[in-house]
Write an enzyme that holds these catalytic residues in place. Structure first.
Site, short mmCIF file in Angstrom:
data_model
loop_
_atom_site.label_atom_id
_atom_site.label_comp_id
_atom_site.label_asym_id
_atom_site.label_seq_id
_atom_site.Cartn_x
_atom_site.Cartn_y
_atom_site.Cartn_z
N GLY A 87 0.83 -1.20 0.00
CA GLY A 87 0.00 0.00 0.00
C GLY A 87 0.86 1.25 0.00
O GLY A 87 2.08 1.19 -0.17
N GLU A 108 10.28 -2.07 3.59
CA GLU A 108 9.45 -1.98 2.39
C GLU A 108 10.30 -1.56 1.19
O GLU A 108 10.16 -2.10 0.09
CB GLU A 108 8.32 -0.97 2.62
CG GLU A 108 7.27 -1.48 3.61
CD GLU A 108 6.23 -0.45 4.00
OE1 GLU A 108 5.18 -0.86 4.51
OE2 GLU A 108 6.46 0.76 3.83
N LYS A 126 -6.12 8.15 -1.52
CA LYS A 126 -4.67 8.34 -1.36
C LYS A 126 -4.07 9.15 -2.52
O LYS A 126 -2.88 9.48 -2.48
CB LYS A 126 -3.97 6.97 -1.31
CG LYS A 126 -4.51 6.02 -0.24
CD LYS A 126 -3.89 6.28 1.10
CE LYS A 126 -4.25 5.29 2.18
NZ LYS A 126 -3.78 3.95 2.02
C1 5RP Z 1 3.51 1.07 6.11
C2 5RP Z 1 3.09 1.68 4.82
C3 5RP Z 1 1.69 1.42 4.37
O1 5RP Z 1 1.75 0.87 3.08
C4 5RP Z 1 0.94 2.70 4.34
O2 5RP Z 1 1.02 3.31 5.61
C5 5RP Z 1 -0.53 2.48 3.95
O3 5RP Z 1 -1.18 1.82 4.98
P1 5RP Z 1 -2.72 1.46 4.92
O4 5RP Z 1 -2.88 0.41 3.87
O5 5RP Z 1 -3.02 0.96 6.30
O6 5RP Z 1 -3.48 2.72 4.60
O7 5RP Z 1 3.82 2.36 4.16
O8 5RP Z 1 4.79 1.48 6.49
#
Ligand code: 5RP
Length: 207
Positions: A87, A108, A126
């Protein structure tokens, strides 16, 4: 739950389900972190006998993968992997990202770099024209927190220590507010070069 959080949740589920079609049989899947990825892992559970395993970007995702019956593999034993699914917190029209809301940005970035293809799963909320509304996470070595924070102020941001959060690597997070990021690759390089910075949650340099 409010209407907007319900629709964000539906968007997360839909994005996670769509990513499943990129998963090939007998392959290794790189797996990100967060609530959207949680839905992806749920879907991946139905493929558990058909994939070799997963390389995980966090202890949180490793636990979910194991609970789903999916083997968690060491990246050092895998070489390049075909697919990484994760994500993001923000995405601009050029698919440059802010990540790290879940404090997993460093692993990541490592798993994303090891993957031939990065499939990013986001709900429509987003999407932004210019990155920076979401505070930019920066992972720092603890002793360098104040030093790096002062440098980030010089770059025009307002860093806030995510007090109480320790990353899977034993480091701390600064969330940088009030940035309007008009040159994401340039800012990614600049912050990466500050002594004490482990990584920055800008994912803008992938070709
Ligand atoms: C974690 C991340 C996640 O991908 C990002 O925060 C999005 O999170 P969510 O899917 O809960 O909205 O970078 O470090």
């Amino acid at each position: 739950m409010s209407t907007s959080s319900t629709s964000a949740d539906a968007g997360k589920r839909a994005a996670a389900a769509a990513a499943l079609r990129f998963v090939e049989d007998d392959s290794i899947v790189g797996v990100g972190t967060g609530s959207t990825v949680r839905y992806f892992i749920e879907g991946l559970a139905s493929r558990r006998g058909r994939i070799e395993g997963a390389v995980s970007s966090s202890e949180q995702s490793s636990a979910l993968l194991r609970a789903a019956g999916i083997a968690v593999l060491d990246l050092n034993a895998c070489g390049p992997i075909p697919l990484y699914v994760d994500g993001a917190d923000e995405c601009d029209p050029w698919k440059r990202l802010i990540k790290g809301g879940g404090a997993a940005l460093t692993r990541e970035k490592i798993v994303a770099e090891a993957a031939r293809r990065f499939v990013c799963i986001i709900d429509p909320g987003k999407r932004v024209d210019v990155l920076g509304r979401f505070p930019l996470p920066v992972e720092v070595i603890p002793m360098a927190r104040s030093l790096v924070a002062r440098k980030l102020v010089q770059l025009g941001g307002q860093p806030v220590w995510r007090d109480g959060v320790v990353t899977d690597n034993g480091n701390w997070i600064l969330d940088v507010h009030n940035l309007r990021i008009t040159d994401p690759p340039g800012l990614e390089s600049e912050i990466n070069q500050l002594p004490g910075v482990v990584s920055v949650g800008l994912f803008a340099r992938r070709p």
